[in-house]
Design a protein around this motif. Sequence first.
Motif, PDB file in Angstrom:
ATOM      1  N   HIS A   1      43.404  56.919  58.261  1.00  0.00           N
ATOM      2  CA  HIS A   1      42.402  57.596  58.411  1.00  0.00           C
ATOM      3  C   HIS A   1      42.203  58.992  57.347  1.00  0.00           C
ATOM      4  O   HIS A   1      40.891  59.413  57.318  1.00  0.00           O
ATOM      5  CB  HIS A   1      42.092  58.344  59.768  1.00  0.00           C
ATOM      6  CG  HIS A   1      42.034  57.011  60.929  1.00  0.00           C
ATOM      7  ND1 HIS A   1      40.955  56.194  60.886  1.00  0.00           N
ATOM      8  CD2 HIS A   1      43.042  56.685  61.778  1.00  0.00           C
ATOM      9  CE1 HIS A   1      41.260  55.297  62.037  1.00  0.00           C
ATOM     10  NE2 HIS A   1      42.613  55.679  62.284  1.00  0.00           N
ATOM     11  N   ALA A   2      43.014  59.469  56.946  1.00  0.00           N
ATOM     12  CA  ALA A   2      43.147  60.553  56.127  1.00  0.00           C
ATOM     13  C   ALA A   2      42.486  60.511  54.762  1.00  0.00           C
ATOM     14  O   ALA A   2      42.763  59.199  54.164  1.00  0.00           O
ATOM     15  CB  ALA A   2      44.401  61.159  56.195  1.00  0.00           C
ATOM     16  N   VAL A   3      41.951  61.523  54.085  1.00  0.00           N
ATOM     17  CA  VAL A   3      41.650  61.672  52.846  1.00  0.00           C
ATOM     18  C   VAL A   3      42.819  61.470  51.698  1.00  0.00           C
ATOM     19  O   VAL A   3      42.636  61.128  50.607  1.00  0.00           O
ATOM     20  CB  VAL A   3      40.577  62.590  52.393  1.00  0.00           C
ATOM     21  CG1 VAL A   3      39.370  62.386  53.388  1.00  0.00           C
ATOM     22  CG2 VAL A   3      41.145  63.976  52.754  1.00  0.00           C
ATOM     23  N   GLN A   4      43.753  61.926  52.320  1.00  0.00           N
ATOM     24  CA  GLN A   4      45.153  62.230  51.441  1.00  0.00           C
ATOM     25  C   GLN A   4      46.222  61.947  52.088  1.00  0.00           C
ATOM     26  O   GLN A   4      46.229  61.844  53.499  1.00  0.00           O
ATOM     27  CB  GLN A   4      45.294  63.697  50.861  1.00  0.00           C
ATOM     28  CG  GLN A   4      43.915  64.008  50.077  1.00  0.00           C
ATOM     29  CD  GLN A   4      44.161  65.602  49.741  1.00  0.00           C
ATOM     30  OE1 GLN A   4      45.330  65.827  49.183  1.00  0.00           O
ATOM     31  NE2 GLN A   4      43.259  66.121  49.960  1.00  0.00           N
ATOM     32  N   PRO A   5      47.286  61.373  51.427  1.00  0.00           N
ATOM     33  CA  PRO A   5      48.292  60.894  52.401  1.00  0.00           C
ATOM     34  C   PRO A   5      48.977  61.930  53.362  1.00  0.00           C
ATOM     35  O   PRO A   5      49.083  63.162  52.895  1.00  0.00           O
ATOM     36  CB  PRO A   5      49.463  60.575  51.407  1.00  0.00           C
ATOM     37  CG  PRO A   5      48.579  59.980  50.333  1.00  0.00           C
ATOM     38  CD  PRO A   5      47.441  61.014  50.359  1.00  0.00           C
ATOM     39  N   ALA A   6      49.404  61.706  54.670  1.00  0.00           N
ATOM     40  CA  ALA A   6      50.122  62.574  55.490  1.00  0.00           C
ATOM     41  C   ALA A   6      51.363  63.018  55.037  1.00  0.00           C
ATOM     42  O   ALA A   6      51.983  62.222  54.124  1.00  0.00           O
ATOM     43  CB  ALA A   6      50.186  62.124  56.870  1.00  0.00           C
TER      44      ALA A   6
END
Length: 209
Positions: free
Chosen positions: A193-198
């Motif tokens: 769901h994130a715009v960048q890797p967690a």
Amino acid sequence: MIESRNQNPATVDSSAWTGDSGGATDATVREAVAILDSRESLQKAIDDLTLAGFQRHELSLLANDETIRERLGSVPADVGNLAHDPDAPRQAYISPEDIGSGQGAAVGFPAYVGAIIATGAVLATGGTALAAAAAAAAAGVGSGAAGSFLSQWITDKRNEPMLQHLDKGGILLWVNVGDAARERIALEILNRHAVQPAEVHDVRQTGSA
């Protein structure tokens, strides 16, 4: 900021902010952190985390700009700069169900405060809502009116930080992962769901030496 996606996410050493050496005497908490680009993405990520067994008190969000300024002296233009800062003020996540009605708010508000205390986060208003609720009760105001007040207050406080932070890169979500298995699950969900890797990090636990 959160870096590029990979199968072995970077572990960030929070001592870069605190100056601590990370000695064995310090109690630490391992967390995953991600940036979400909308309230809808945040809700989906939290729904998936909940279904995977993560508890509400294991999730936290960045507090509002006023609280950040009071705690840190200024508000960064990019929320990513606070992703690994152990001093970044937080607030507990409040679900839409918690504020669906005056009754739900009246019941959910103590749980919300308890979650804040459990995560070592701060109450953005400095406790003024608690004082107002106590004063209303002392004046004999009915639970319906108190619930309506709490419902509106929680709604405002729920939405305010998210709207502020969307203009600065997105909504920060921290997840207490605990062990390697839960870390893998959390990262898989967040990266969905994130715009960048967690990323993951170890931070000094509130109240540790």
